[in-house]
Design a protein around this motif. Structure first.
Motif, PDB file in Angstrom:
ATOM      1  N   GLY A 297      35.338  32.725  43.941  1.00  0.00           N
ATOM      2  CA  GLY A 297      36.028  32.097  42.819  1.00  0.00           C
ATOM      3  C   GLY A 297      35.930  30.593  42.815  1.00  0.00           C
ATOM      4  N   GLN A 337      39.247  37.354  47.378  1.00  0.00           N
ATOM      5  CA  GLN A 337      40.168  37.630  46.275  1.00  0.00           C
ATOM      6  C   GLN A 337      41.081  36.435  46.032  1.00  0.00           C
ATOM      7  N   PHE A 340      39.923  33.606  43.686  1.00  0.00           N
ATOM      8  CA  PHE A 340      40.083  33.825  42.244  1.00  0.00           C
ATOM      9  C   PHE A 340      41.534  33.639  41.816  1.00  0.00           C
ATOM     10  N   TYR A 345      42.491  33.580  37.984  1.00  0.00           N
ATOM     11  CA  TYR A 345      41.857  34.827  37.575  1.00  0.00           C
ATOM     12  C   TYR A 345      42.479  35.973  38.366  1.00  0.00           C
ATOM     13  N   VAL A 348      40.262  40.550  38.884  1.00  0.00           N
ATOM     14  CA  VAL A 348      39.002  40.441  39.603  1.00  0.00           C
ATOM     15  C   VAL A 348      39.084  41.313  40.847  1.00  0.00           C
ATOM     16  N   CYS A 350      36.979  42.487  44.625  1.00  0.00           N
ATOM     17  CA  CYS A 350      35.956  42.150  45.614  1.00  0.00           C
ATOM     18  C   CYS A 350      35.731  43.344  46.528  1.00  0.00           C
ATOM     19  N   SER A 365      34.650  41.266  37.414  1.00  0.00           N
ATOM     20  CA  SER A 365      35.824  41.234  36.558  1.00  0.00           C
ATOM     21  C   SER A 365      36.250  42.655  36.226  1.00  0.00           C
TER      22      SER A 365
END
Length: 533
Positions: A297, A337, A340, A345, A348, A350, A365
């Protein structure tokens, strides 16, 4: 309603029209137009119902072909000439294109979709000598060409390099062009800057050969382009030609699919994105190989998002493969994670997968928006992957039966599956001792048509071909080591694996041999048998 007997004609026009729109418009037109009822005849002439005619014929048998020809004749002779003024869009199978386009004038036609296209059709019909020239030149603003991937005639056609040029030159008012599943990739980097020009084209969806071709398309020759959807097949090139690299302030929507090696993400992708200073929608489906760090991110924010102040929609799946010995900074799922979360965000995900000296990092996403997902292992999140049609699973830890139950649950529309795993299933070893297949609940893959075991332990061939473990009602393509296939099917005599092989039409194996009578009885629908190295 309290009346005991209510017929279709007792309904109001509004309700009837709603019902008709729920049905296939070609079937309704064929069945109801010119029936001895003025009210129904008027309704099926309604512009909102007939503005799009979807006429894609699938001809499988002689009987079906005969019926399809009869319907097509009825349409061309009796129906289309009466409603052509209402038609704005045609969706056609390429073989029926000539008969349908010549049957009426279509004064308001602007959109055309052609299925099962090949370069011969394009080079033959997309010329000034074409009988459809007036329609193509003056009317069509939106063109979608869906190529037949099973027909590869491009290499045999000396003019195939200019197929796209035929299209742009003939369709003078073309604003939107999409070329889907094309057997030949567009390559224009060695052509003059005066080729592939258009003053009207605003949307382009195309597969290109290299990044050079992508940069060539964006060097100013398509001045009005604001939506660009591109799949770059081969990214390793030297950018020997010099292109105009000015900003692209008119670009509002951009989608990129590509595979990058070493530093190409940094030297090709990022500079391209930074030219799109007023981009509003961005879609990235990128695979990175041979990097020394993950894309996370923080990197996305600093290298992409801060350069796009107008961006309001960002959909992505970025896969990064790093050799463990080259990894400069270790990060867990939670660490990635968090990068983000730090930039705001939340939607999202991972996934990290460790495979034979490598670690593969997926960031994407939510919801997952792509039809292909490659190289996931035993651990993946319990989220909806219903968009995925093609999946590769790869791990150094065995895939047990429960794993494939999870795959069937979270990938419900899966059509193609490749299994890469050289480790034996422990449950299969236990089952060989007990010889009891009832230990396993059967896994259902109702949409799966293609399976690959090219790099798999024999246990996974057993896992999928044994109908007591897995039910494959539509499997038509199978890639497998021949010796493993013989073991699992007991030299093509085993009943438990016969059902899942019965629909296979294309078999790819690693040996060129003379097959036995039992083999052909086991694969009664087999059309092609290939050998891979």
């Amino acid at each position: 309603m309290t009346q005991p007997n209510v017929s279709l004609l007792d309904l109001s026009d509004e309700i009837l029209l709603i019902i008709l729109k729920k049905l296939d418009n070609t079937d309704v037109l064929y069945s109801l137009l010119d029936v001895d009822n003025q009210r129904l005849n008027t309704l099926v002439h309604d512009k909102s119902f007939t503005n799009t005619i979807n006429f894609v014929l699938t001809t499988i048998t002689d009987d079906v072909l005969s019926i399809a020809d009869s319907i097509l004749d009825q349409f061309c002779i009796s129906i289309l000439p009466k409603i052509d003024y209402t038609i704005k869009s045609l969706v056609l199978e390429s073989e029926s294109m000539e008969r349908i386009l010549l049957s009426a004038d279509y004064p308001n036609l602007t959109e055309l979709t052609l299925y099962n296209v090949n370069d011969h059709i394009v080079s033959h019909h997309f010329t000034v000598e074409s009988p459809f020239r007036r329609i193509f030149q003056e009317k069509i603003t939106d063109l979608i060409l869906v190529y037949n991937r099973d027909i590869h005639t491009l290499s045999m056609n000396p003019d195939s390099k200019y197929v796209y040029e035929y299209t742009l030159k003939l369709f003078e008012n073309l604003q939107h062009l999409s070329v889907i599943q094309c057997g030949r990739l567009l390559s224009i980097d060695d052509l003059s800057s005066t080729t592939w020009q258009s003053i009207n084209l605003t949307k382009l969806c195309v597969d290109v050969w290299r990044f050079n071709d992508c940069f060539a398309l964006l060097d100013g020759r398509l001045k009005q382009l604001n939506t660009f959807i591109v799949n770059i097949n081969y990214t390793s090139d030297d950018l020997s030609n010099v292109y105009n690299m000015d900003d692209l302030p008119d670009m509002k929507c951009f989608s990129l699919t590509c595979c990058c090696e070493t530093n190409e993400y940094d030297t090709r992708v990022l500079p391209l994105l930074r030219r799109m200073i007023k981009l509003e929608e961005l879609t990235l489906d990128i695979t990175n190989d041979e990097r020394t760090s993950f894309i996370d991110g923080t990197q996305i924010n600093d290298e992409i998002l801060v350069h796009m102040p107008c961006l309001r929609k960002f959909i992505f799946h970025i896969r990064t493969k790093v050799e463990l010995r080259h990894l400069t900074h270790y990060a867990s799922n939670e660490d990635i994670q968090r990068t983000f979360t730090n930039i705001g965000y939340q939607q999202v995900c991972c996934v990290l997968n460790y495979i034979v000296g490598n670690v593969i990092c997926h960031i994407f996403s939510l919801p997952f928006a792509f039809d292909y997902l490659g190289y996931i292992g035993n651990i993946f999140p319990p989220i909806d992957f219903s968009r995925v049609k093609e999946l590769d699973v790869h791990d150094k830890i065995p895939f047990e039966h429960e794993y494939f139950i999870r795959i069937a649950r979270f990938f419900p529309l899966l059509k193609e599956l490749s299994v890469i795993n050289f480790e034996s299933q422990s449950q299969t070893r236990d089952n060989l001792v007990s010889n009891n297949d009832e230990l396993y609940p059967t896994v259902e893959y109702p949409n799966l048509i293609s399976l690959s075991f090219q790099c798999s332990h024999v246990d996974y061939v057993e896992q999928f071909l044994n109908e007591r473990k897995t039910h494959l009602s539509h499997l038509t393509k199978l890639m497998v080591d021949y010796k493993k296939l013989r073991i699992v099917t007991k030299n093509f005599t085993r009943n438990a694996t016969r059902r899942n092989c019965a629909q296979v039409k294309q078999l790819t194996i690693d040996e060129t041999i003379m097959h036995t009578k039992e083999f052909y009885n086991y694969f009664p629908l087999l059309l092609f048998c290939f050998c891979y190295d």
